[in-house]
Design a protein around this motif. Structure first.
Motif, PDB file in Angstrom:
ATOM      1  N   ILE A  16       0.663  -1.278  -0.067  1.00 52.81           N
ATOM      2  CA  ILE A  16       0.122   0.068  -0.039  1.00 52.81           C
ATOM      3  C   ILE A  16       1.006   1.296   0.049  1.00 52.81           C
ATOM      4  O   ILE A  16       0.573   2.263  -0.582  1.00 52.81           O
ATOM      5  N   VAL A  17       1.817   1.307   0.849  1.00 57.45           N
ATOM      6  CA  VAL A  17       2.889   2.507   0.969  1.00 57.45           C
ATOM      7  C   VAL A  17       3.398   2.501  -0.486  1.00 57.45           C
ATOM      8  O   VAL A  17       3.648   3.727  -0.889  1.00 57.45           O
ATOM      9  N   LEU A  18       3.919   1.704  -1.029  1.00 55.88           N
ATOM     10  CA  LEU A  18       4.852   1.701  -2.127  1.00 55.88           C
ATOM     11  C   LEU A  18       4.009   2.014  -3.400  1.00 55.88           C
ATOM     12  O   LEU A  18       4.404   2.921  -4.214  1.00 55.88           O
ATOM     13  N   VAL A  19       2.634   1.534  -3.531  1.00 54.11           N
ATOM     14  CA  VAL A  19       1.902   1.827  -4.474  1.00 54.11           C
ATOM     15  C   VAL A  19       1.650   3.466  -4.649  1.00 54.11           C
ATOM     16  O   VAL A  19       1.917   4.086  -5.632  1.00 54.11           O
ATOM     17  N   MET A  20       1.246   3.992  -3.323  1.00 55.31           N
ATOM     18  CA  MET A  20       1.327   5.367  -3.412  1.00 55.31           C
ATOM     19  C   MET A  20       2.504   6.272  -3.663  1.00 55.31           C
ATOM     20  O   MET A  20       2.465   7.255  -4.254  1.00 55.31           O
ATOM     21  N   LEU A  21       3.424   5.737  -2.957  1.00 55.74           N
ATOM     22  CA  LEU A  21       4.680   6.505  -3.299  1.00 55.74           C
ATOM     23  C   LEU A  21       5.100   6.413  -4.584  1.00 55.74           C
ATOM     24  O   LEU A  21       5.598   7.485  -5.383  1.00 55.74           O
ATOM     25  N   GLN A  22       5.199   5.311  -5.333  1.00 58.61           N
ATOM     26  CA  GLN A  22       5.649   5.132  -6.729  1.00 58.61           C
ATOM     27  C   GLN A  22       5.005   5.994  -7.877  1.00 58.61           C
ATOM     28  O   GLN A  22       5.447   6.579  -8.471  1.00 58.61           O
ATOM     29  N   VAL A  23       3.444   5.544  -7.432  1.00 58.73           N
ATOM     30  CA  VAL A  23       2.883   6.060  -8.647  1.00 58.73           C
ATOM     31  C   VAL A  23       2.903   7.640  -8.661  1.00 58.73           C
ATOM     32  O   VAL A  23       2.918   8.343  -9.423  1.00 58.73           O
ATOM     33  N   THR A  24       2.874   8.267  -7.287  1.00 56.12           N
ATOM     34  CA  THR A  24       2.573   9.676  -7.132  1.00 56.12           C
ATOM     35  C   THR A  24       4.098  10.141  -7.611  1.00 56.12           C
ATOM     36  O   THR A  24       4.241  11.349  -8.480  1.00 56.12           O
ATOM     37  N   ALA A  25       5.264   9.501  -7.180  1.00 52.89           N
ATOM     38  CA  ALA A  25       6.613  10.033  -7.574  1.00 52.89           C
ATOM     39  C   ALA A  25       6.742   9.768  -9.089  1.00 52.89           C
ATOM     40  O   ALA A  25       7.303  10.895  -9.616  1.00 52.89           O
ATOM     41  N   GLY A  26       6.048   8.730  -9.520  1.00 48.97           N
ATOM     42  CA  GLY A  26       6.251   8.526 -11.236  1.00 48.97           C
ATOM     43  C   GLY A  26       5.446   9.604 -11.968  1.00 48.97           C
ATOM     44  O   GLY A  26       6.037  10.181 -12.964  1.00 48.97           O
ATOM     45  N   VAL A  27       4.404  10.111 -11.415  1.00 50.11           N
ATOM     46  CA  VAL A  27       3.427  11.252 -12.203  1.00 50.11           C
ATOM     47  C   VAL A  27       4.370  12.706 -12.172  1.00 50.11           C
ATOM     48  O   VAL A  27       4.470  13.026 -13.176  1.00 50.11           O
ATOM     49  N   PHE A  28       4.965  12.650 -11.071  1.00 56.17           N
ATOM     50  CA  PHE A  28       5.438  14.122 -10.728  1.00 56.17           C
ATOM     51  C   PHE A  28       6.967  14.182 -11.164  1.00 56.17           C
ATOM     52  O   PHE A  28       7.503  15.244 -11.545  1.00 56.17           O
ATOM     53  N   THR A  29       7.498  12.817 -11.291  1.00 58.94           N
ATOM     54  CA  THR A  29       9.030  13.020 -11.911  1.00 58.94           C
ATOM     55  C   THR A  29       8.893  12.916 -13.346  1.00 58.94           C
ATOM     56  O   THR A  29      10.233  12.679 -14.010  1.00 58.94           O
TER      57      THR A  29
END
Length: 320
Positions: A31-44
């Motif tokens: 759960i933590v990784l999904v939120m972190l990776q997708v959010t960071a992927g979109v913004f980066t």
């Protein structure tokens, strides 16, 4: 009735609790990784990091499938499922494989579209690299934890889920390398890394799917395991031979059918005692759910045929 050892193993609440806790830990991490990776992927602007986040999402779904299967497979035999519910675990592995295949193909399609429009792909932000490294470390630690629990409780479904986490760690490594390449000016490497992750997911999913499909089609145990079961039976006092030894997978356990060759001059009671002893030895020595035995009386050299030969007449059932 199963031997006490196998009953204790199947009904051991500590075994079930350990598997359940390891799966819940995996759910929290994913759960933590999904939120972190997708959010960071979109913004980066990292396609590879988004792909890895989707991979983590598939892990989250698979964890819930494992919990559901683990709950149902512990149910006792009933009128509708007279051999028990162990194959819920095989069905869960099949579902996991199908899920991974679908996710992997979707990732490949998305990466191919990005590669096709390569000229419009900007370099990613360095934050994506740090997120990828955090994900890599988290997934590798999760794999080691889950595999240790799975091997301790001897669950093939939990082992499959643990190796799923290891494939995630490998995919995060690929993503990190792709991001490094993008930061160095080779922006094509980010969508290429996403495609590699997709291929890894497809390969893992196909392996789980194909293996579970064979188990659901009554795949036998390995030749080595079958030979070990044969040796255990032949070591039983009174068993002079055996034939038609057959095995099939039932979840993590094995169903065994065998014809025992026993001296036809013995009484029915004596033959039954030998068959019961052989069955008990197999249950105690091997990872077996149940053993169905059939007594075939044989004539000892120099003796006349025994009236017990009627045990092998058509319509007779085997001893258990």
């Amino acid at each position: 009735m199963l031997s006490t050892q196998i009953e204790d193993f199947k009904g051991d609440p500590a075994r079930h609790r350990a598997g359940r806790i390891s799966t819940l830990v995996s759910i929290v991490v994913n759960i933590v990784l999904v939120m972190l990776q997708v959010t960071a992927g979109v913004f980066t602007g990292s396609q590879a990091l988004i792909a890895d986040g989707i991979h983590s999402l598939s892990d989250l779904v698979s964890d819930f499938v494992v919990l559901l299967a683990g709950h149902h497979s512990r149910k006792q035999a009933d009128d509708d499922h007279q051999y028990g519910h162990q194959r819920y675990e095989n069905a869960a592995s099949l579902a996991l494989g199908a899920l991974l295949l679908a996710v992997g193909l979707g990732m490949l399609i998305s990466a191919a579209q990005k590669i096709q429009h390569y000229g419009h792909t900007p370099p990613v932000h360095i934050t994506a690299l740090w997120v990828a490294l955090v994900a890599l470390l988290a997934k590798e630690l999760l794999f080691r934890y889950m595999l240790r629990i799975a091997e301790r409780v001897r669950s093939s479904m939990l082992v499959a889920n643990a190796w799923h986490a290891r494939s995630d760690a490998a995919s995060s490594l690929v993503v990190a390398l792709g991001i490094v390449g993008s930061l160095a000016g080779f922006t094509l490497l980010d969508p290429v890394a996403a495609a590699v992750v997709g291929l890894m997911v497809v390969r893992t999913g196909w392996g789980f799917f194909w293996s579970a499909l064979h188990d659901l089609m009554d795949r036998a145990v390995s030749a080595e395991e079958a030979e070990a079961i044969r040796a255990t039976i032949l070591a039983t006092p009174g068993v002079q031979g055996l034939h038609d030894l057959r095995t099939r997978r039932m979840g993590d356990l094995t169903q065994v059918d065998v014809h025992l060759e026993i001296d036809g001059a013995l009484s029915v009671t004596q033959g039954h005692a030998i068959a019961t002893d052989a069955r008990r030895r197999v249950l105690d020595a091997h990872h077996v759910l149940d053993v169905m035995t059939h007594v075939d009386p044989i004539e000892t050299p120099g003796e006349a045929a025994s009236p017990l030969s009627s045990l092998d007449a058509p319509g007779q059932t085997g001893l258990r």
